[in-house]
Design an enzyme around this catalytic site. Structure first.
Site, PDB file in Angstrom:
ATOM      1  N   LYS A 112      26.744  56.295  16.760  1.00 54.73           N
ATOM      2  CA  LYS A 112      26.249  57.645  16.497  1.00 54.73           C
ATOM      3  C   LYS A 112      27.110  58.714  17.172  1.00 54.73           C
ATOM      4  CE  LYS A 112      21.758  56.305  15.027  1.00 54.73           C
ATOM      5  NZ  LYS A 112      21.660  54.866  15.329  1.00 54.73           N
TER       6      LYS A 112
HETATM    7  C1  LIG Z   1      21.332  53.981  14.367  1.00 50.39           C
HETATM    8  C2  LIG Z   1      21.843  52.609  14.496  1.00 50.39           C
HETATM    9  C3  LIG Z   1      21.877  51.742  13.404  1.00 50.39           C
HETATM   10  C4  LIG Z   1      21.321  52.114  12.050  1.00 50.39           C
HETATM   11  O1  LIG Z   1      22.090  53.128  11.441  1.00 50.39           O
HETATM   12  P1  LIG Z   1      21.447  53.977  10.230  1.00 50.39           P
HETATM   13  O2  LIG Z   1      22.476  54.999   9.916  1.00 50.39           O
HETATM   14  O3  LIG Z   1      20.186  54.571  10.773  1.00 50.39           O
HETATM   15  O4  LIG Z   1      21.188  53.026   9.126  1.00 50.39           O
HETATM   16  C5  LIG Z   1      22.425  50.489  13.585  1.00 50.39           C
HETATM   17  N1  LIG Z   1      22.901  50.105  14.777  1.00 50.39           N
HETATM   18  C6  LIG Z   1      22.875  50.901  15.867  1.00 50.39           C
HETATM   19  C7  LIG Z   1      23.398  50.406  17.150  1.00 50.39           C
HETATM   20  C8  LIG Z   1      22.371  52.191  15.749  1.00 50.39           C
HETATM   21  O5  LIG Z   1      22.352  52.999  16.820  1.00 50.39           O
END
Ligand SMILES: *Cc1c(COP(=O)(O)O)cnc(C)c1O
Length: 470
Positions: A112
């Protein structure tokens, strides 16, 4: 470039408006009016280029008038300067035709950061230019909150309020959110699940007077700017593997469907993506939906991959909109059905369109552990549980088609989930230096009931924006 809501009631908005709003006023999500295309020669030229060059080429058509070329460049360079790997998102090979795109070298160790570091800089730029303030309100299953807080902490124009489900995030995730001294950062531990947190955020955004008073802004993956920022790394990986001349698939550990949706857009823009594999944990609404056509909520089971513990997958609405040929009335009707009855059936033609590009694979707790163990034994590589789900689903894709390379997205650093990693591998991955003090700092925890009105009051009382007005 203009953006419109998947539910059709909102007028078209600019990138800047979509960036600041997050969610459209009619409850829908913003989607771009058209999809820019990257020529084969542009894609071919991405091979070996710095990450920032690819990001600039991918993002410029989406941001349009919002930033001049030099400003966009400065924001991108600033966003990725703090990553601990010079390639920003390095591609690592695990096996024949099996790769991991490591997206976790940013400040909070989850993918993120790639989008959030840029989003924070974009918002700050736009707000400072206009002399405006904003209040960021977001729900997190763990990683978004930490990434948002790191991206926005200390900014003068922005207050940040992050809701997380009490007791359902890892110690590292919680401490990344609760140990910061910055006066513009607030966290709320909600007695409920991530979906409850998300529902409260939606309720706050739908309370238009509150939304306007505080200039609410969303940074969850419903914010289009985050999706746009995530498209870059699909092109980076694709170019390394021989795009535009050779196709590849991606396996994406999925929760809210933001990351894999970025892959859908990369494909629409011209990247030769064969399959997009939606990899889920036991909270498998998307896997069930792709197999049966019925999108139906069930209770959330806590797992060792908490960032994927979701009941509904907000960004799926954007894919649905495209699969329904941009028919916002149809999407609005389906979403109303979901609100009323907890389920809807994807229309046949839309389901067929979705299946043409997407596969899905559910990885349960035992299989997640087994994948961490296997990869460690075979390669010495330590996977976090989320990435392990992507790798397990990638192996399933390779069993169906061994000849097309599959890139599993590595979404978190293993040190973020040390207990799960230890159970599977007997190793306790060390936190990178900059996070070592995390476990000693004092935490500030604000526990709140699962009630929009209480959360609203909390935010009103602490917002510097209203403080300045009163
Ligand atoms: C947020 C997250 C996901 C999922 O991603 P999305 O975009 O919500 O589908 C998967 N793995 C980790 C480590 C995350 O932080």
């Amino acid at each position: 470039m203009h953006y419109r809501s998947t539910r059709g009631e909102d007028r078209a908005v600019t990138f800047t408006e979509a960036l600041l709003a997050g969610l459209a006023r009619d409850g829908g999500l913003y989607v771009p009016d058209d999809v820019p295309s990257m020529s084969a020669s542009t894609v071919a030229a991405f091979a070996g280029r710095p990450f920032a060059d690819v990001a600039e080429a991918v993002l410029a058509p989406f941001t349009g008038e919002a930033f001049t070329k030099p400003v966009l460049r400065r924001l991108i360079e600033g966003a990725y300067a703090g990553f601990r790997h010079p390639a920003v998102t390095p591609l690592v090979q695990l096996d024949t035709n099996l790769f991991i795109l490591e997206l976790f070298h940013g400040p909070t160790l989850a993918f993120k950061d790639v989008a959030m570091q840029l989003l924070g800089r974009m918002m700050d730029e736009v707000l400072s230019r206009a002399g405006r303030h904003a209040t960021i309100v977001g729900a997190t299953s763990g990683d978004t909150g930490a990434a948002a807080i790191d991206a926005f902490r200390g900014l003068g124009q922005v207050d940040v309020f992050i809701l997380y489900p009490h007791g359902r995030v890892s110690d590292v995730q919680r401490r990344q959110m609760t140990t910061l001294p910055d006066v513009n950062v607030h966290t709320l531990a909600v007695d409920g699940t991530f979906d409850d947190c998300q529902a409260i955020v939606k309720a706050l955004f739908n309370h238009h007077a509150f939304r306007d008073d505080l200039a609410l802004s969303g940074v969850n993956s419903i914010n289009w700017a985050r999706i746009a920022a995530q498209i870059s790394y699909y092109f980076v990986a694709g170019a390394v593997l021989g795009a535009p001349h050779r196709k590849m698939s991606f396996s994406v550990p999925t929760g809210n469907f933001g990351d894999v949706l970025a892959g859908y857009y990369a494909k629409a823009m011209g990247l030769p993506v064969d399959r997009l594999v939606v990899a889920t944990n036991q909270n498998d609404i998307l896997d069930r939906c792709l197999r049966t056509g019925v999108y139906e909520t069930q209770g959330v089971q806590p797992t060792q991959s908490p960032s994927m513990d979701i009941q509904v997958s907000s960004n799926f609405e954007r894919l649905l909109f495209k699969a329904c040929d941009d028919d916002s009335a149809a999407v609005r009707a389906l979403m109303n059905t979901l609100t009323q009855s907890g389920r809807f059936t994807v229309p046949d033609a839309a389901l067929e369109a979705i299946r043409a590009g997407f596969d899905s694979h559910r990885v349960d707790e035992a299989a997640t552990q087994a994948e961490m163990t296997r990869t460690f034994r075979e390669t010495g590589h330590i996977l976090d549980p989320h990435t392990a789900i992507g790798v397990a689903a990638a192996r399933a894709a390779l069993r169906r088609d061994p000849d097309t390379p599959v890139v599993a997205l590595g979404t978190a650093h293993p040190a973020k989930f040390p207990d799960a990693v230890f159970r599977a591998t007997g190793k306790r991955p060390a936190l990178p230096d900059h996070l070592l003090q995390l476990m000693e700092h004092r935490e500030r925890i604000n526990r709140v009931p699962n009630e929009p009105s209480t959360v609203e009051r909390f935010i009103r009382e602490r917002s510097r924006m209203l403080g300045a007005v009163a």
